[in-house]
Design a protein around this motif. Structure first.
Motif, short mmCIF file in Angstrom:
data_model
loop_
_atom_site.label_atom_id
_atom_site.label_comp_id
_atom_site.label_asym_id
_atom_site.label_seq_id
_atom_site.Cartn_x
_atom_site.Cartn_y
_atom_site.Cartn_z
N PHE A 31 66.46 55.04 59.66
CA PHE A 31 67.89 55.23 58.78
C PHE A 31 67.59 54.48 57.59
N ASN A 32 66.40 53.96 56.90
CA ASN A 32 66.27 53.18 55.93
C ASN A 32 65.30 54.00 55.05
N ASP A 33 65.54 54.14 53.76
CA ASP A 33 64.39 54.26 52.76
C ASP A 33 63.68 53.04 52.68
N MET A 34 62.31 52.98 52.39
CA MET A 34 61.12 52.03 52.42
C MET A 34 60.49 51.94 51.22
N TYR A 35 60.12 50.94 50.57
CA TYR A 35 59.62 50.92 49.38
C TYR A 35 58.30 49.93 49.49
N LEU A 47 57.08 49.69 41.15
CA LEU A 47 57.34 50.42 42.14
C LEU A 47 56.12 51.28 42.41
N VAL A 48 55.62 51.42 43.59
CA VAL A 48 54.35 52.26 44.08
C VAL A 48 54.74 53.30 44.61
N ALA A 49 55.20 53.18 45.78
CA ALA A 49 55.48 54.41 46.60
C ALA A 49 57.20 54.25 47.21
N VAL A 50 57.71 55.29 47.69
CA VAL A 50 58.75 55.34 48.66
C VAL A 50 58.59 56.42 49.56
N ILE A 51 59.14 55.95 51.00
CA ILE A 51 59.16 57.04 51.88
C ILE A 51 60.69 57.15 52.18
N SER A 52 61.30 58.22 52.46
CA SER A 52 62.77 58.11 52.67
C SER A 52 63.09 58.00 54.16
N SER A 53 64.34 57.88 54.67
CA SER A 53 64.43 57.86 56.12
C SER A 53 64.17 59.25 56.48
N LEU A 54 64.29 60.26 55.92
CA LEU A 54 64.09 61.66 56.26
C LEU A 54 62.38 61.92 56.15
N GLY A 55 61.62 60.95 55.56
CA GLY A 55 60.34 61.10 55.30
C GLY A 55 59.61 61.66 54.29
N LEU A 85 40.32 52.89 45.16
CA LEU A 85 40.84 51.93 44.70
C LEU A 85 40.12 51.53 43.30
N LYS A 86 40.87 51.19 42.14
CA LYS A 86 40.46 50.73 40.75
C LYS A 86 40.85 49.27 40.56
N PRO A 87 40.08 48.64 39.95
CA PRO A 87 40.44 47.32 39.41
C PRO A 87 41.90 47.04 38.83
N GLU A 88 42.28 48.00 38.41
CA GLU A 88 43.82 48.04 38.08
C GLU A 88 44.92 48.16 38.91
N ASP A 89 44.16 48.47 40.29
CA ASP A 89 44.93 48.26 41.43
C ASP A 89 45.18 46.85 42.13
N THR A 90 44.53 46.05 41.49
CA THR A 90 44.59 44.41 41.93
C THR A 90 45.98 43.81 41.70
N ALA A 91 46.89 43.45 42.57
CA ALA A 91 48.05 43.06 42.62
C ALA A 91 48.42 42.35 43.95
N VAL A 92 49.61 41.82 44.07
CA VAL A 92 50.24 41.61 45.16
C VAL A 92 51.19 42.57 45.52
N TYR A 93 50.99 43.11 46.69
CA TYR A 93 51.71 44.36 47.38
C TYR A 93 52.85 43.85 48.08
N TYR A 94 54.10 44.24 47.88
CA TYR A 94 55.27 44.04 48.61
C TYR A 94 55.93 45.04 49.23
N CYS A 95 56.41 44.91 50.55
CA CYS A 95 57.25 45.77 51.02
C CYS A 95 58.76 45.31 50.99
N ARG A 96 59.44 46.37 50.78
CA ARG A 96 61.01 46.23 50.36
C ARG A 96 61.87 47.18 51.15
N ARG A 97 63.01 46.55 51.57
CA ARG A 97 64.35 47.54 52.28
C ARG A 97 65.43 47.20 51.41
#
Length: 117
Positions: A31-35, A47-55, A85-97
């Motif tokens: 029931f939640n969009d996730m980021y 922001l990198v990607a989003v998946i909605s509650s509906l997919g 993957l590329k060098p510019e993808d280097t980062a800390v990746y976070y999940c968010r609700r």
């Protein structure tokens, strides 16, 4: 209590792949969009990607065609498959609700991805 725990980061060579996981608890991901976000050294979080509650899925232009976001309802986990993957993808990746259903916004602690030869 709502909790997000990322894992799967590490050091990978350019052209390699990693799969990040975001284990969730305290709410129902159906029931939640996730980021997924990332923050590179010296840069703002983006922001990198989003998946909605509906997919439904959306991606930033920087990762479109290389990254895939998915979810496993039974495992209560969100995934980010990262290919080529590329060098510019280097980062800390976070999940968010985001805040929803009376529950405040929640972030995970992040997982570090380093792309280097």
């Amino acid at each position: 209590q709502v909790r997000l725990v990322e894992s799967g980061g590490g050091l990978v060579q350019p052209g390699g792949s990693l799969r990040l996981s975001c284990a969730t608890s305290g709410f129902d991901i159906r029931f939640n969009d996730m980021y997924w976000y990332r923050q590179a050294p010296g840069k703002e979080r983006e922001l990198v990607a989003v998946i909605s509650s509906l997919g439904n899925r959306n991606y930033s232009e920087a990762v479109k065609g290389r990254f895939t976001v998915s979810k496993d309802i039974a495992q209560k986990t969100i995934y980010l498959q990262m290919n080529n993957l590329k060098p510019e993808d280097t980062a800390v990746y976070y999940c968010r609700r985001p805040s929803a259903l009376g529950i405040p916004e929640t972030w995970g602690q992040g997982t570090r991805v380093t792309v280097s030869s």
